[in-house]
Motif scaffolding. Structure first.
Motif, PDB file in Angstrom:
ATOM      1  N   ILE A 112       0.841  -1.207   0.000  1.00 27.90           N
ATOM      2  CA  ILE A 112       0.000   0.000   0.000  1.00 27.90           C
ATOM      3  C   ILE A 112       0.875   1.256   0.000  1.00 27.90           C
ATOM      4  O   ILE A 112       0.625   2.207  -0.753  1.00 27.90           O
ATOM      5  N   ARG A 113       1.904   1.269   0.823  1.00 30.86           N
ATOM      6  CA  ARG A 113       2.801   2.428   0.898  1.00 30.86           C
ATOM      7  C   ARG A 113       3.493   2.656  -0.449  1.00 30.86           C
ATOM      8  O   ARG A 113       3.565   3.788  -0.928  1.00 30.86           O
ATOM      9  N   PHE A 114       4.005   1.599  -1.058  1.00 32.38           N
ATOM     10  CA  PHE A 114       4.673   1.724  -2.355  1.00 32.38           C
ATOM     11  C   PHE A 114       3.698   2.230  -3.418  1.00 32.38           C
ATOM     12  O   PHE A 114       4.044   3.087  -4.235  1.00 32.38           O
ATOM     13  N   ALA A 115       2.483   1.684  -3.414  1.00 38.02           N
ATOM     14  CA  ALA A 115       1.471   2.104  -4.390  1.00 38.02           C
ATOM     15  C   ALA A 115       1.143   3.588  -4.220  1.00 38.02           C
ATOM     16  O   ALA A 115       0.976   4.326  -5.198  1.00 38.02           O
ATOM     17  N   SER A 116       1.080   4.040  -2.969  1.00 34.29           N
ATOM     18  CA  SER A 116       0.749   5.447  -2.710  1.00 34.29           C
ATOM     19  C   SER A 116       1.854   6.382  -3.183  1.00 34.29           C
ATOM     20  O   SER A 116       1.630   7.579  -3.365  1.00 34.29           O
ATOM     21  N   GLU A 117       3.062   5.817  -3.395  1.00 38.34           N
ATOM     22  CA  GLU A 117       4.201   6.606  -3.869  1.00 38.34           C
ATOM     23  C   GLU A 117       4.478   6.384  -5.351  1.00 38.34           C
ATOM     24  O   GLU A 117       5.556   6.703  -5.841  1.00 38.34           O
TER      25      GLU A 117
END
Length: 256
Positions: free
Chosen positions: A25-30
Motif C-alpha cells: 500500500i505504501r509503495f502504491a501510494s508513492e
C-alpha cells in the motif's frame, strides 16, 4: 502518477496481510506498480484493492515461495505483464514455536523453506533478469530482530533469520557491482496477525513492553516507512545494512 517510486515495479512476497500488505500500500501510494504475491487469493485481492485505493496500480501473482518454480513464475509473470521489475521485497515468513528437543523435521523444513530458501531463490530469479537487462535494482528483506537476538523455543526461526542476515551481507558485496542494493529490515514486536497470541496475553504483552524503550508495539506502517526509504532514491547509497525497527528492543532485551 508522481511519488518517490513513480514508474517503478515492486514485487512483494507474502503481501496478503500484515507487513507485506502495508509495504504494498505504501509503495502504491508513492507511484509504484506493485505485484502482490500470496498463497491464497483472498488476502492478495484485499491488498490489491487497498493498493489501488491508495492510487497505485497492482496485480496479483499467487504462488508458494518454497517452490522454486513458483518463485521463477512470480518474476516471469511480472515481466510478462509489466515489462520490468525494479524492487524485490522478501517478506514471506512464518514461525513455529517448540522446545528445541521437540522440533520436528517437518516444522524445521517449513520455517527454513519459507524464510530462507524462498528469499534465496526469489532473489536469484530477480537478479538474473536484472543482470540480463543490465539494470540496477533493490532487494529488501523483511528479517527480524531475531537475526541477531535470541528467541528461546524458536530455534528454527532464529536459524532462518540469522541465515538471512548473512545472505544479505554476502549479496550486498557480490551484487554491488551490478548496481543492486541489498538490505534487511528487522522488525521487533509489531502488531500483525502473526503476533495475535501475544496481543491477547496481557501478562506476556506487559513483560514485552517493559523491555521496549519506546514503550509500545510497532505498527506495520513503522516498517513500511523504512521499506520506502530503502526502495527510493533516498536509500540509493545504502547496502549491506540491517535496519532494526524495534523501538530499541534489541538494545534492552533480557529473558524473564
Amino acid at each position: 502518477m508522481s511519488g518517490r517510486l513513480a514508474g517503478k515495479v515492486a514485487v512483494i512476497s507474502g503481501s496478503g496481510s500484515g507487513i507485506g500488505q502495508a509495504i504494498a500500500i505504501r509503495f502504491a501510494s508513492e507511484g509504484a506498480t506493485v505485484v502482490i504475491n500470496d498463497l491464497k487469493p483472498e488476502g492478495a485481492n484485499e491488498t490489491k484493492a487497498k493498493a489501488e485505493a491508495a492510487g497505485g496500480k497492482a496485480i496479483t501473482v499467487l504462488g508458494d515461495v518454497t517452490k522454486t518454480a513458483d518463485t521463477h513464475n512470480l518474476i516471469e509473470e511480472t515481466y510478462k505483464q509489466l515489462g520490468r521489475c525494479d524492487i524485490l521485497v522478501n517478506n514471506a515468513g512464518i514461525e513455529i514455536g517448540a522446545d528445541f528437543w521437540d522440533v520436528t523435521e517437518k516444522d524445521y523444513d517449513a520455517v527454513l523453506n519459507v524464510n530462507l530458501k524462498g528469499a534465496f531463490f526469489l532473489t536469484q530469479a530477480f537478479v538474473r533478469r536484472l543482470r540480463e537487462a543490465k539494470q540496477p535494482g533493490r532487494v529488501i528483506n523483511v528479517s527480524s530482530v531475531h537475526e541477531d537476538m535470541v528467541f528461546p523455543h524458536f530455534a528454527s526461526y532464529c536459524a532462518a533469520k540469522g541465515g538471512m542476515r548473512m545472505l544479505m551481507r554476502n549479496l550486498a558485496v557480490e551484487l554491488g557491482p551490478l548496481g543492486i542494493t541489498v538490505n534487511n529490515i528487522a522488525p521487533g514486536a509489531v502488531i500483525t496477525p502473526m503476533n495475535a497470541n501475544l496481543l491477547n496475553n496481557k501478562e506476556q504483552l506487559n513483560a514485552l513492553l517493559a523491555n521496549i524503550p519506546l514503550g509500545r508495539m510497532g505498527t506495520v506502517d513503522d516498517v513500511s516507512a523504512v521499506a520506502l526509504f530503502l526502495a527510493s532514491e533516498d536509500g540509493a547509497y545504502v547496502t549491506g545494512s540491517t535496519y532494526f525497527t524495534d523501538g530499541g528492543l534489541i538494545r534492552n532485551y533480557h529473558e524473564q
